[in-house]
Design an enzyme around this catalytic site. Structure first.
Site: not given
Length: 657
Positions: A227, A444-445, A448
C-alpha cells in the site's frame, strides 16, 4: 531508486577511507601462507621419497654379509645405511641414497660390522623435524582460526572491527536525497494529511515550541503489503529535507546477544548528531513483538526492544528526531511500544478506494505513453481491492504487452489484458482440453453467468472465457461493480453464494455428475457463509452473537473461534444448511433456464471467449423465444465480437481451478 540518489554510508555516517589491509587483503595473505607451508611439506615428502627407502632387516643383513654396506647410522628406532655401489655423481643431485630398517636387538650385529670394516655412526637426536611439526600442527591452525575470527567480526560489524559489531548499519539518505515527495504517493490522502504537520514542525519548529507544543515522538504506519508505507516514509523525509535513517527491524538482530541493543544506541546517537532527522524502521514487528514469557522468550530480541523503548523515552523531541515505523502486523506489537510518548500516532495506510486507485494509476502512468482509447477510470472501477503495487504492476504489464505487439503506445485493450495477467495469469495457449472437459468447463462458467443475470443484487457479467490461465484457472467469469461499495446487504451476500455454487449446480443439471472444478467456488462460498454467521450476525439461529474474531487482518485474515466446541459444531451445521439452500436455488434457476444455458454454452464452446454484451443478447433472445443457430451466428457476430473485445471489463474473478 538510482544509485546517485542513494548515499549509502557506514554506521557513523562518514565514508571510511583510511588506508589499511581490508578483509580481502588479509584473506590473500592467509592463502599465500597456507600454500607456502603446503609446498614445503610436499617438497619435503618428495625429497624423502627420492633419497630414503625402507628395507627389511634380512635384506640389510644380506647386504652386510655380502660386504656391500658402506656406512651404518644408528637412529632412535631404526638403522640407516648406505651401499658402496651407490656413489653420487653429476646426475644424482640429491646425493647418495639411504636405506633404513628397524633396529632389531641383535648382539652379533656390531661384531659383524667391525669385521666387515663398516663405518658406524652413533645416535644424535635431531629436533629440526619436531620444530616443523610443532609449527604445522599447533601454531599454524591457531593463527588461521584467529585471523578468520577477526575477519568474521569485521564483516558482522560492517567494517568496524571487533569493537564495531554493534554499530548501526542504517542507510542514510542525506538532505533531498530520498528523491520522493508527497506527489509520488497517490491514493493515501488521509495518511498524508496525518504526516503533513510533522513535516511542518521540522520546517518551522518555532511555531510549535512558541506555544508550548511538542513534536510527536513517532508514528506507526499500518496497512496491508503493497500500500506504500515505505514510500510514504521516504516522502516525509523528502518533503522535510532532513537526513533519513532507513533500516529494517531484522537489521538489529544478530547471532550475538547484545548486538541489537548496541545498534539501537548507536542509531539514536547518530540521529541526534544530525538532528533534525527521521529514523524509519521498516517491519518493526521483527523486534517489537510482545514480551510474552509464558512459552519462553528471546533474550536478544527483548534486549533490543528494551533498549529501543529506553531510547524513545530518553531523547528530546524538541531536537527534531522523529521516528517512523511500519508494519502489517500491529496486533503482535508490544503495548509499551504503542503508548503515547513513543509511537504516538497510528497512521492507517489501507487499500485505496476508487478515487485513490484512479490517482495511483495516473501516477504510475505519467511516464507511460498512452493512446486515445485509454480510460483509467474504467480500470480503477474494475480493480476493487487492488493495492498500489498491484496497480503499478498492471501499468507495467500493459506497457510490456504494447511493446510485444510492436505498438508505440498502450491501449485500453492492453490494460484489460494486464488486469487479467495480474489476477489470473497469462493464457495457456499450449494446453488443449479434451472435448468433454471443454464442454464441462463451458457449462460450469455459463452456470455462474446465468445465475448472476437472474438473481437480484449481483454484479453484471462482463466476460466469460474457457481459455486456461497460468494461475490454475480453466475458465472464469469476469464481473465488475457498477459503483464502489463499502457495505454488503444480506441479500447481496445470499446472491453471491448462489452465484458461487452455480458452477457445480450446472454440472449436476447437465451431466448428472460433479468434478473437481468447483473447489475454489466451494472454498469461497464456505468462507463467506461462515463470516455471515459468526461475524456479521446474519443467522436466525445465533442472532447477534460474535462467534469469531479476525486476527492478522492485514495479511492472511486468519480467524479464531470464540465459542465452545458444541457451539462450533452448531455453526458448522448452520453453514451447511445455508450452502445447501443456495445450491438448490442455483439448480432451480438453471433448470428453469435450461434452453438459454445450452445455447450460451454452445456459443462459448465455439468462441472460447465471449463478452458480457454477447452473453446478454443470447440470453434475451432465448427468453423472447427466438431460435439460436451457433453456426449461423459465426460470420455475423465475428465483426461485433472484435469490436466488443475492446470493451474488456473488470477485474476477473477466477471461478474454476
Amino acid at each position: 531508486m538510482s544509485e546517485d540518489q542513494n548515499n549509502f554510508n557506514n554506521g557513523s555516517g562518514n565514508d571510511d577511507k583510511r588506508p589499511g589491509r581490508g578483509p580481502a587483503t588479509v584473506m590473500m595473505i592467509v592463502i599465500a601462507v597456507i600454500m607456502t607451508v603446503a609446498a614445503i611439506a610436499i617438497l619435503n615428502g618428495a625429497v624423502r621419497g627420492a633419497t630414503y627407502q625402507e628395507t627389511p632387516y634380512n635384506i640389510f643383513y644380506q647386504h652386510l654379509q655380502n660386504d656391500e654396506v658402506d656406512v651404518v647410522s644408528y637412529k632412535d628406532s631404526r638403522i640407516d645405511y648406505t651401499l658402496k655401489e651407490d656413489q653420487p655423481d653429476a646426475q644424482n643431485m640429491l646425493g647418495k641414497k639411504t636405506y633404513y630398517t628397524g633396529n632389531v636387538p641383535d648382539y652379533d650385529l656390531v661384531p659383524l660390522l667391525k669385521e666387515k670394516g663398516v663405518t658406524i655412526n652413533g645416535y644424535i637426536p635431531d629436533n629440526s623435524g619436531s620444530i616443523l611439526s610443532f609449527l604445522l600442527v599447533w601454531v599454524m591452525p591457531i593463527a588461521i582460526v584467529f585471523i578468520l575470527m577477526i575477519m568474521m567480526t569485521r564483516r558482522l560489524g560492517r567494517g568496524g572491527g571487533i569493537m564495531g559489531i554493534g554499530k548501526s548499519n542504517a542507510k542514510i539518505y542525506e538532505q533531498k536525497d530520498t528523491g520522493v515527495t508527497f506527489k509520488d504517493v497517490a491514493g493515501q490522502d488521509e495518511a498524508k494529511e496525518s504526516l503533513v504537520e510533522v513535516v511542518d514542525f521540522l520546517h518551522h519548529p518555532e511555531k510549535y515550541t512558541g506555544i508550548g507544543a511538542k513534536l510527536p515522538k513517532g508514528a506507526l504506519l499500518v496497512g496491508p503489503p503493497g500500500t506504500g508505507k515505505t514510500l510514504l516514509a521516504k516522502a516525509v523525509a523528502g518533503e522535510a529535507h532532513v537526513p533519513f535513517f532507513s533500516l529494517a527491524g531484522s537489521d538489529f538482530v544478530e547471532m550475538f546477544v547484545g548486538v541489537g541493543a548496541s545498534r539501537v544506541r548507536d542509531l539514536f546517537s547518530e540521529a541526534e548528531k544530525k538532528a533534525p532527522a527521521i529514523i524509519f524502521i521498516d517491519e518493526i514487528d521483527a523486534i517489537g513483538k510482545s514480551r510474552d514469557t509464558r512459552f519462553g522468550g528471546n533474550d536478544e530480541r527483548e534486549q533490543t526492544l528494551n533498549q529501543l523503548l529506553a531510547e524513545m523515552d530518553g531523547f528530546d523531541s524538541s531536537k527534531g528526531v522523529f521516528i517512523l515505523a511500519a508494519t502489517n502486523r500491529p496486533e503482535v506489537l508490544d503495548k509499551a511500544l504503542l503508548r503515547p510518548g513513543r509511537l504516538d500516532r497510528r497512521v492507517i495506510v489501507d487499500k485505496p478506494d476508487l478515487k485513490g486507485r484512479l490517482e495511483t494509476l495516473k501516477v504510475h502512468a505519467r511516464n507511460v505513453r498512452l493512446d486515445d482509447t485509454v480510460d483509467l477510470e474504467e480500470i480503477a472501477l474494475a480493480t476493487s481491492g487492488a493495492v498500489g503495487s498491484d496497480l503499478a504492476n498492471m501499468i507495467n504489464e500493459a506497457a510490456i504487452a504494447a511493446v510485444k505487439a510492436r505498438r508505440k503506445a498502450v491501449s485500453q485493450a492492453d490494460l484489460w489484458e494486464a488486469v487479467e495477467v495480474v489476477v489470473a495469469g497469462k493464457e495457456k495457449k499450449d494446453r488443449i482440453l479434451s472435448e468433454e472437459e471443454k464442454k464441462t468447463v463451458a457449462y460450469h462458467e455459463v452456470g455462474h453467468a446465468l445465475v448472476t443475470a437472474v438473481v437480484k443484487d449481483s454484479e453484471p457479467v462482463q466476460k466469460i472465457t474457457i481459455v486456461p490461465r497460468t494461475m490454475g484457472t480453466l475458465g472464469y467469469v469476469m464481473q465488475v461493480p457498477e459503483e464502489e461499495k463499502y457495505l454488503m446487504s444480506k441479500d447481496e451476500m445470499i446472491s453471491r453464494l448462489t452465484t458461487l455454487l452455480a458452477g457445480r449446480a450446472a454440472e449436476e443439471v447437465v451431466f448428472d455428475r460433479i468434478t473437481t472444478g468447483a473447489a475454489n467456488d466451494i472454498e469461497q462460498a464456505t468462507k463467506l457463509a461462515r463470516a455471515m454467521i459468526t461475524q456479521y450476525g446474519m443467522s436466525d439461529e445465533f442472532g447477534l452473537m460474535g462467534l469469531e474474531t479476525v486476527e492478522d487482518q492485514y495479511l492472511e485474515g486468519r480467524t479464531v473461534m470464540n465459542c465452545s466446541d458444541e457451539t462450533s459444531a452448531l455453526v458448522d451445521e448452520e453453514i451447511k444448511k445455508l450452502l445447501k439452500r443456495c445450491h438448490e436455488n442455483a439448480k432451480q434457476i438453471l433448470m428453469d433456464n435450461r434452453e438459454a444455458l445450452d445455447a450460451i454454452a454452445a456459443y462459448l464452446i465455439d468462441k472460447e471467449t465471449i463478452t458480457g454484451k454477447e452473453f446478454m443478447e443470447i440470453f434475451n433472445r432465448v427468453k423472447n423465444g427466438e431460435s439460436i443457430d451457433v453456426e449461423g451466428e459465426k460470420s455475423a457476430d465475428s465483426a461485433k465480437s472484435v469490436k466488443d473485445s475492446d470493451e474488456k471489463p473488470a477485474r476477473p474473478m477466477p471461478e474454476v481451478k
